[in-house]
Design a protein around this motif. Structure first.
Motif, mmCIF file in Angstrom:
data_model
loop_
_atom_site.group_PDB
_atom_site.id
_atom_site.type_symbol
_atom_site.label_atom_id
_atom_site.label_comp_id
_atom_site.label_asym_id
_atom_site.label_seq_id
_atom_site.Cartn_x
_atom_site.Cartn_y
_atom_site.Cartn_z
ATOM 1 N N PRO A 122 0.810 -1.223 0.000
ATOM 2 C CA PRO A 122 0.000 0.000 0.000
ATOM 3 C C PRO A 122 0.841 1.269 0.000
ATOM 4 O O PRO A 122 0.399 2.297 -0.530
ATOM 5 N N ILE A 123 2.032 1.214 0.555
ATOM 6 C CA ILE A 123 2.888 2.407 0.558
ATOM 7 C C ILE A 123 3.363 2.709 -0.858
ATOM 8 O O ILE A 123 3.315 3.863 -1.320
ATOM 9 N N ARG A 124 3.798 1.687 -1.573
ATOM 10 C CA ARG A 124 4.225 1.880 -2.960
ATOM 11 C C ARG A 124 3.059 2.394 -3.810
ATOM 12 O O ARG A 124 3.224 3.294 -4.649
ATOM 13 N N ALA A 125 1.868 1.848 -3.597
ATOM 14 C CA ALA A 125 0.701 2.290 -4.364
ATOM 15 C C ALA A 125 0.376 3.751 -4.077
ATOM 16 O O ALA A 125 0.059 4.526 -4.984
ATOM 17 N N ALA A 126 0.453 4.158 -2.802
ATOM 18 C CA ALA A 126 0.156 5.549 -2.447
ATOM 19 C C ALA A 126 1.184 6.497 -3.051
ATOM 20 O O ALA A 126 0.833 7.559 -3.577
ATOM 21 N N LEU A 127 2.456 6.111 -2.995
ATOM 22 C CA LEU A 127 3.514 6.965 -3.533
ATOM 23 C C LEU A 127 3.381 7.152 -5.040
ATOM 24 O O LEU A 127 3.765 8.199 -5.586
ATOM 25 N N ALA A 128 2.842 6.145 -5.722
ATOM 26 C CA ALA A 128 2.710 6.209 -7.174
ATOM 27 C C ALA A 128 1.481 6.989 -7.622
ATOM 28 O O ALA A 128 1.334 7.289 -8.811
ATOM 29 N N HIS A 142 2.311 13.072 20.010
ATOM 30 C CA HIS A 142 3.631 13.467 20.495
ATOM 31 C C HIS A 142 4.652 13.414 19.362
ATOM 32 O O HIS A 142 4.833 14.386 18.649
ATOM 33 N N GLY A 143 5.308 12.277 19.182
ATOM 34 C CA GLY A 143 6.279 12.122 18.103
ATOM 35 C C GLY A 143 5.829 11.055 17.123
ATOM 36 O O GLY A 143 4.820 10.386 17.328
ATOM 37 N N LEU A 144 6.597 10.905 16.053
ATOM 38 C CA LEU A 144 6.263 9.908 15.044
ATOM 39 C C LEU A 144 6.784 8.539 15.447
ATOM 40 O O LEU A 144 7.935 8.407 15.892
ATOM 41 N N ASP A 145 5.952 7.522 15.289
ATOM 42 C CA ASP A 145 6.440 6.159 15.442
ATOM 43 C C ASP A 145 7.315 5.823 14.230
ATOM 44 O O ASP A 145 7.300 6.538 13.223
ATOM 45 N N PRO A 146 8.116 4.742 14.293
ATOM 46 C CA PRO A 146 9.042 4.452 13.190
ATOM 47 C C PRO A 146 8.364 4.314 11.838
ATOM 48 O O PRO A 146 8.914 4.750 10.815
ATOM 49 N N ALA A 147 7.171 3.723 11.788
ATOM 50 C CA ALA A 147 6.508 3.538 10.500
ATOM 51 C C ALA A 147 6.073 4.879 9.900
ATOM 52 O O ALA A 147 6.241 5.119 8.699
ATOM 53 N N THR A 148 5.522 5.765 10.721
ATOM 54 C CA THR A 148 5.077 7.060 10.203
ATOM 55 C C THR A 148 6.269 7.929 9.817
ATOM 56 O O THR A 148 6.212 8.681 8.835
ATOM 57 N N ASP A 149 7.343 7.839 10.579
ATOM 58 C CA ASP A 149 8.585 8.505 10.179
ATOM 59 C C ASP A 149 9.032 8.003 8.809
ATOM 60 O O ASP A 149 9.459 8.794 7.953
ATOM 61 N N ALA A 150 8.902 6.693 8.586
ATOM 62 C CA ALA A 150 9.285 6.128 7.287
ATOM 63 C C ALA A 150 8.373 6.624 6.174
ATOM 64 O O ALA A 150 8.821 6.879 5.052
ATOM 65 N N LEU A 152 6.892 9.562 6.023
ATOM 66 C CA LEU A 152 7.312 10.933 5.727
ATOM 67 C C LEU A 152 8.598 10.934 4.901
ATOM 68 O O LEU A 152 8.719 11.686 3.926
ATOM 69 N N ARG A 153 9.540 10.097 5.274
ATOM 70 C CA ARG A 153 10.803 10.037 4.541
ATOM 71 C C ARG A 153 10.570 9.608 3.093
ATOM 72 O O ARG A 153 11.181 10.148 2.159
ATOM 73 N N ALA A 154 9.691 8.622 2.899
ATOM 74 C CA ALA A 154 9.419 8.145 1.542
ATOM 75 C C ALA A 154 8.773 9.242 0.697
ATOM 76 O O ALA A 154 9.106 9.413 -0.482
ATOM 77 N N TYR A 155 7.839 9.987 1.306
ATOM 78 C CA TYR A 155 7.195 11.064 0.546
ATOM 79 C C TYR A 155 8.157 12.206 0.260
ATOM 80 O O TYR A 155 8.143 12.785 -0.836
ATOM 81 N N ARG A 156 9.014 12.546 1.209
ATOM 82 C CA ARG A 156 9.970 13.617 0.950
ATOM 83 C C ARG A 156 10.914 13.233 -0.197
ATOM 84 O O ARG A 156 11.285 14.087 -1.018
ATOM 85 N N GLN A 157 11.272 11.953 -0.253
ATOM 86 C CA GLN A 157 12.103 11.498 -1.374
ATOM 87 C C GLN A 157 11.335 11.596 -2.685
ATOM 88 O O GLN A 157 11.863 12.044 -3.709
ATOM 89 N N ASP A 465 8.403 -7.228 -3.516
ATOM 90 C CA ASP A 465 8.781 -5.927 -4.069
ATOM 91 C C ASP A 465 8.948 -4.947 -2.918
ATOM 92 O O ASP A 465 8.058 -4.168 -2.607
ATOM 93 N N ASP A 466 10.110 -5.015 -2.280
ATOM 94 C CA ASP A 466 10.362 -4.224 -1.077
ATOM 95 C C ASP A 466 10.635 -2.768 -1.436
ATOM 96 O O ASP A 466 10.791 -2.404 -2.602
ATOM 97 N N LEU A 467 10.709 -1.949 -0.405
ATOM 98 C CA LEU A 467 10.878 -0.508 -0.581
ATOM 99 C C LEU A 467 11.847 -0.010 0.475
ATOM 100 O O LEU A 467 11.685 -0.290 1.677
ATOM 101 N N GLU A 468 12.859 0.721 0.061
ATOM 102 C CA GLU A 468 13.823 1.275 1.002
ATOM 103 C C GLU A 468 13.185 2.416 1.810
ATOM 104 O O GLU A 468 12.334 3.150 1.312
ATOM 105 N N VAL A 469 13.625 2.555 3.050
ATOM 106 C CA VAL A 469 13.256 3.715 3.856
ATOM 107 C C VAL A 469 14.395 4.721 3.728
ATOM 108 O O VAL A 469 15.497 4.463 4.223
#
Length: 522
Positions: A122-128, A142-150, A152-157, A465-469
């Motif tokens: 679903p992350i790859r589909a959303a990014l596309a 409060h802060g971002l959990d690791p998945a939500t941080d990931a 954000l990083r994927a979208y910024r890329q 079909d993995d995806l780098e963080v």
């Protein structure tokens, strides 16, 4: 139609609760004698006892949040107009922070992409999907959990590759002064303050629930109007549907009905049960087990020990054709949201639970399946706990046969909720086979008060079909695997049995698992 539905209805603000007095009349009288309706409407933090009072002082803001939320409507309208060219709204956050907005958008028929998973699919589909026209809403108190941080990083890329200014594409909903607010300032992103102390399903009528839905085009002003219209009934002893529902829910365990089946009645608002179920689990500390049933005739929707509650939007319909329910709740969405929160808090008074207590932290145990699988059958690797049969059918039968009188089965799928949606069909199949309550959800799991009474089936799947963080030494698939392993360790720390099934080929494995579950009988 159940005979219970032929009785008196409690009605206010276009919402009706039918059938509640058949179970809850005596409980309602007790609540009224202790002035609970007026005290709760006035946000009295002493209602749940001295131990719960400190938390209640900070967390009763949901009662009047719909009034405070109205103040942000002009800002939301201005923001929606300014960002009108960003027509793909993506909400990223942990399940607690995204559930209310997801259900609001779904019930109101607005498109909202929700990322509360680390599954690469679903992350790859959303990014596309229209990255240059995507508005990313980050939701966390409060802060971002690791998945939500990931996320954000994927979208910024993705935006760096496409060229848009990332700051314009991000809106943050968080508490003032939080770690996430500081990060938003670094990004130059818009920050909308979250209601202090109000979290999870209780936050439906706050910025956490309303902002993402509004940016997706949902008419949230109407929802707030519907909630406001109900407010005048909340301190009443009669013609108070929220009190009637809360009394029935509070009386249910004493009548031997501690499973609450939440059933869509065919008159709209089909997604509401997921939110209401999370709310009941929070408020009653495991005394009530909510089961979201697919339809009125699904296994587990009715039966001994079950209070069946039909939910819908159409007032006057009661329940849809052919639906058998003990209690029916019908009315507009905003009134539902306030009614269920009030009812959950009222049920907690009767059950003497702290509605705002977090589940007890578990000591992490050892995950026994870190070695090779106990067996491999087709596209499924079986990781059976010690003492369980090694084969697929035997392990499933062991899991179901071990369910005690007060236990239930929790099925959690660490898969793609869109591409692998068919796996949700396990819930009714296993409920039929077990003759006990079965719940289903997508991983990662939110902490549950009901773990102590649960046996667990966890389903994971191979990623092709993995995806780098970006900027991290791991991939999304590795992050997802770590989340699933963390859940298993937490459950082991609670000494709860966990059977893990790993699908080496997802589509084939899901079909095989459904076929095997369909052959499993009591």
């Amino acid at each position: 139609m159940s005979d219970l539905l032929a009785g008196r209805a409690d009605m206010a603000a276009g919402l009706a609760v039918r059938g509640a007095d058949a179970l809850g009349a005596s409980t309602r009288a007790t609540l009224v004698s202790h002035d609970v309706p007026a005290r709760l409407a006035a946000a009295d933090p002493a209602l749940w006892g001295p131990a719960a009072e400190p938390a209640a002082l900070d967390r009763l803001g949901w009662l009047h949040a719909h009034r405070r939320s109205r103040d942000m409507l002009p800002q939301l309208a201005e923001l929606a107009a300014e960002l009108g060219d960003l027509d793909h709204v993506v909400l990223a956050g942990a399940h607690d922070d995204t559930l209310a907005a997801q259900v609001l958008a779904e019930c109101l028929g607005r498109p909202l992409t929700v990322l509360d998973t680390a599954d690469p699919g679903p992350i790859r589909a959303a990014l596309a999907d229209r990255p240059a026209r995507t508005l990313l809403v980050l939701a966390a108190r409060h802060g971002l959990d690791p998945a939500t941080d990931a996320h954000l990083r994927a979208y910024r890329q993705a935006w760096a590759d496409e060229g848009p200014d990332a700051a314009r594409h991000v809106v943050v909903v968080t508490e003032t002064g939080s770690e996430l607010a500081a990060r938003a300032d670094e990004l130059g992103a818009m920050v909308i303050p979250a209601e202090p102390g109000v979290s999870g399903p209780w936050a439906a009528l706050t910025a956490s629930g309303l902002v993402p839905a509004a940016l997706a085009g949902a008419p949230v002003a109407e929802v707030l109007d519907e909630a406001e219209a109900l407010t005048g009934a909340l301190d009443r002893d009669r013609d108070n549907p929220a009190l009637a529902l809360g009394a029935a829910l509070g009386a249910a365990p004493g009548a031997g009905r501690d499973t609450i089946a939440l059933v869509p009645d065919g008159t709209g608002l089909d997604g509401l049960g997921r939110w209401a179920g999370a709310l009941l689990a929070d408020a009653t500390g495991g005394r009530l087990l909510p089961v979201v049933a697919e339809s009125p005739d699904s296994p587990g929707a009715t039966g001994p020990g079950v209070l069946t509650v039909g939910l819908g939007g159409a007032l006057g319909a009661g329940v849809g054709p052919g639906v058998s329910a003990d209690v029916a709740v019908n009315g507009p969405l905003g009134a539902h949201l306030l009614t269920w929160a009030y009812a959950a808090a009222t049920a907690a008074v009767t059950l003497r639970t702290d509605p705002f207590a977090a589940p007890a932290a578990a000591v992490a145990g050892d995950a026994p399946e870190n070695g090779p699988p106990s067996s491999v059958e087709g596209a499924i690797e079986v990781y059976a706990p010690s003492g369980a049969p090694a084969d697929l059918t035997g392990a499933l039968r062991w899991l179901l046969d071990g369910l005690g009188e007060r236990e239930h089965l929790v099925v959690t799928a660490y898969l793609d909720r869109h591409a692998d949606a068919a796996v949700a069909g396990l819930r009714p199949l296993l409920a039929r086979a077990a003759g006990r309550p079965v719940t289903f959800g997508w991983g990662p799991r939110r902490p549950q008060h009901t773990d102590i009474h649960g046996r667990h089936l966890q389903i994971t799947g191979a990623v092709t079909d993995d995806l780098e963080v970006p900027g991290r030494p791991y991939t999304f698939a590795q992050l997802q695997a770590a989340q699933a392993a963390g859940d298993r360790r937490a459950l082991a720390g609670r000494e709860r049995p966990v059977l893990r099934l790993h699908l080496t080929e997802r589509a084939t494995g899901v079909a095989q698992l459904l076929e095997t579950a369909g052959r499993t009988r009591t």
